[in-house]
Design a protein around this motif. Structure first.
Motif, short mmCIF file in Angstrom:
data_model
loop_
_atom_site.label_atom_id
_atom_site.label_comp_id
_atom_site.label_asym_id
_atom_site.label_seq_id
_atom_site.Cartn_x
_atom_site.Cartn_y
_atom_site.Cartn_z
N GLN A 138 0.83 -1.20 0.00
CA GLN A 138 0.00 0.00 0.00
C GLN A 138 0.87 1.26 0.00
O GLN A 138 0.58 2.23 -0.71
N GLU A 139 1.93 1.24 0.80
CA GLU A 139 2.83 2.40 0.83
C GLU A 139 3.53 2.57 -0.52
O GLU A 139 3.71 3.70 -1.00
N ALA A 140 3.92 1.45 -1.12
CA ALA A 140 4.57 1.51 -2.43
C ALA A 140 3.62 2.12 -3.47
O ALA A 140 4.05 2.93 -4.31
N ARG A 141 2.35 1.75 -3.42
CA ARG A 141 1.36 2.31 -4.35
C ARG A 141 1.26 3.83 -4.19
O ARG A 141 1.20 4.57 -5.16
N PHE A 142 1.29 4.28 -2.92
CA PHE A 142 1.26 5.72 -2.65
C PHE A 142 2.51 6.41 -3.21
O PHE A 142 2.43 7.47 -3.82
N ILE A 143 3.66 5.78 -3.00
CA ILE A 143 4.93 6.35 -3.48
C ILE A 143 4.92 6.49 -5.00
O ILE A 143 5.34 7.51 -5.55
N LEU A 144 4.43 5.46 -5.68
CA LEU A 144 4.39 5.50 -7.14
C LEU A 144 3.43 6.56 -7.67
O LEU A 144 3.67 7.15 -8.72
N ALA A 145 2.36 6.81 -6.94
CA ALA A 145 1.36 7.78 -7.39
C ALA A 145 1.70 9.21 -6.98
O ALA A 145 1.23 10.17 -7.60
N ALA A 146 2.53 9.36 -5.94
CA ALA A 146 2.87 10.70 -5.45
C ALA A 146 3.84 11.39 -6.40
O ALA A 146 4.65 10.75 -7.07
N ASP A 147 3.77 12.70 -6.44
CA ASP A 147 4.66 13.48 -7.29
C ASP A 147 5.91 13.83 -6.47
O ASP A 147 5.97 14.88 -5.82
N LEU A 148 6.91 12.95 -6.51
CA LEU A 148 8.11 13.14 -5.70
C LEU A 148 9.23 13.86 -6.43
O LEU A 148 10.29 14.09 -5.86
N GLY A 149 9.02 14.19 -7.68
CA GLY A 149 10.02 14.98 -8.40
C GLY A 149 10.98 14.16 -9.21
O GLY A 149 11.01 14.23 -10.43
N GLN A 150 11.80 13.35 -8.54
CA GLN A 150 12.81 12.56 -9.22
C GLN A 150 12.53 11.07 -9.08
O GLN A 150 12.04 10.61 -8.05
N ARG A 151 12.88 10.32 -10.12
CA ARG A 151 12.69 8.87 -10.06
C ARG A 151 13.57 8.23 -8.99
O ARG A 151 13.21 7.22 -8.41
N THR A 152 14.74 8.83 -8.77
CA THR A 152 15.61 8.26 -7.73
C THR A 152 14.98 8.38 -6.35
O THR A 152 15.20 7.51 -5.50
N GLN A 153 14.19 9.41 -6.13
CA GLN A 153 13.49 9.52 -4.85
C GLN A 153 12.50 8.38 -4.69
O GLN A 153 12.37 7.80 -3.61
N VAL A 154 11.81 8.07 -5.77
CA VAL A 154 10.88 6.94 -5.75
C VAL A 154 11.62 5.64 -5.47
O VAL A 154 11.22 4.84 -4.62
N SER A 155 12.73 5.43 -6.18
CA SER A 155 13.47 4.17 -6.02
C SER A 155 14.07 4.04 -4.62
O SER A 155 14.08 2.94 -4.06
N TYR A 156 14.53 5.13 -4.04
CA TYR A 156 15.07 5.07 -2.67
C TYR A 156 13.99 4.64 -1.68
O TYR A 156 14.24 3.83 -0.78
N HIS A 157 12.79 5.18 -1.84
CA HIS A 157 11.70 4.80 -0.94
C HIS A 157 11.33 3.33 -1.12
O HIS A 157 11.07 2.63 -0.13
N LEU A 158 11.30 2.88 -2.35
CA LEU A 158 10.96 1.47 -2.60
C LEU A 158 12.03 0.54 -2.03
O LEU A 158 11.71 -0.52 -1.47
N LEU A 159 13.30 0.92 -2.18
CA LEU A 159 14.38 0.12 -1.61
C LEU A 159 14.28 0.07 -0.08
O LEU A 159 14.54 -0.98 0.53
N ARG A 160 13.88 1.17 0.53
CA ARG A 160 13.71 1.20 1.98
C ARG A 160 12.66 0.18 2.41
O ARG A 160 12.85 -0.53 3.43
N LEU A 161 11.58 0.08 1.66
CA LEU A 161 10.52 -0.87 1.99
C LEU A 161 10.99 -2.32 1.87
O LEU A 161 10.44 -3.21 2.52
N MET A 162 12.01 -2.57 1.06
CA MET A 162 12.50 -3.93 0.82
C MET A 162 13.66 -4.32 1.72
O MET A 162 14.14 -5.45 1.66
#
Length: 214
Positions: A157-181
């Motif tokens: 669910q958090e990953a879905r939010f991260i993917l849908a949120a406007d975080l600016g850079q793709r690396t910001q998205v990937s860092y958050h996803l890596l944190r979840l893993m």
């Protein structure tokens, strides 16, 4: 000059349409012995991505944009079929590229050099190229898959939010996803990533539907 160096030099210096640059590469490949053609095709397709050309030399004109469109209609599905049949067989890299070159230069299928250049170009721009000989992987049983989904549901669910949120850079998205893993085991990571793929697919489909006005 070494043939691979020659190919690299062309990619670094040529300007023009990609299908005409492909024509220059085709001219080099066809002059080589049969035992080298697969190896050189592999070298070209594996090393051409991301090269920034100086544009100091103009590629010769082998095709026009109109011809490419025409050949895509008449021969595009044939090229796709050749590639798909090879992918199903899962050969080693060397066999894949040797067989691919033979198929793309069959006079019975691709009647002249112009069409063969198109076929090589059509392979070059295919997202499944370059080819990788992937090892067999474990297939999770449905029950185990469901159990893992339940265990990591809040992270999905958090990953879905991260993917849908406007975080600016793709690396910001990937860092958050890596944190979840971070503390997941191998199977949990596999399931988590499969859910990420599904979420992205749904987001893309929704965007396409919205843009088409359906």
């Amino acid at each position: 000059m070494d043939v691979k160096k020659n190919i690299t030099n062309l990619l670094h210096t040529l300007r023009g349409e990609r299908f005409n640059i492909c024509g220059e590469i085709y001219e080099i490949l066809k002059e080589q012995g049969n035992c080298q053609k697969g190896e050189l095709l592999q070298f070209f397709l594996e090393n051409s991505e991301g090269i920034k050309s100086s544009g100091e030399k103009e590629a010769r004109h082998f095709l026009t944009e109109g011809k490419v469109i025409d050949y895509a209609r008449s021969h595009g599905k044939i090229v796709d079929g050749i590639l798909e049949n090879l992918l199903v067989k899962k050969p080693c890299k060397e066999e894949f590229y040797e067989e691919l070159w033979k198929k793309l230069t069959l006079d019975e299928v691709f009647e002249n050099e112009e069409i063969q250049i198109f076929a090589l170009y059509y392979i070059w721009i295919d997202i499944r190229i370059p080819y990788f000989d992937l090892p067999d992987t474990e297939k999770l049983e449905d029950e185990k898959y469901r159990q893992i989904i339940q265990k990591i549901r809040s992270r999905i669910q958090e990953a879905r939010f991260i993917l849908a949120a406007d975080l600016g850079q793709r690396t910001q998205v990937s860092y958050h996803l890596l944190r979840l893993m971070d503390d997941m085991d191998y199977d949990e990571k596999a399931v988590f990533l499969s859910c990420i793929i599904q979420i992205r697919d749904k987001m893309i489909m929704r965007r396409v539907t919205e843009e088409s006005g359906e």
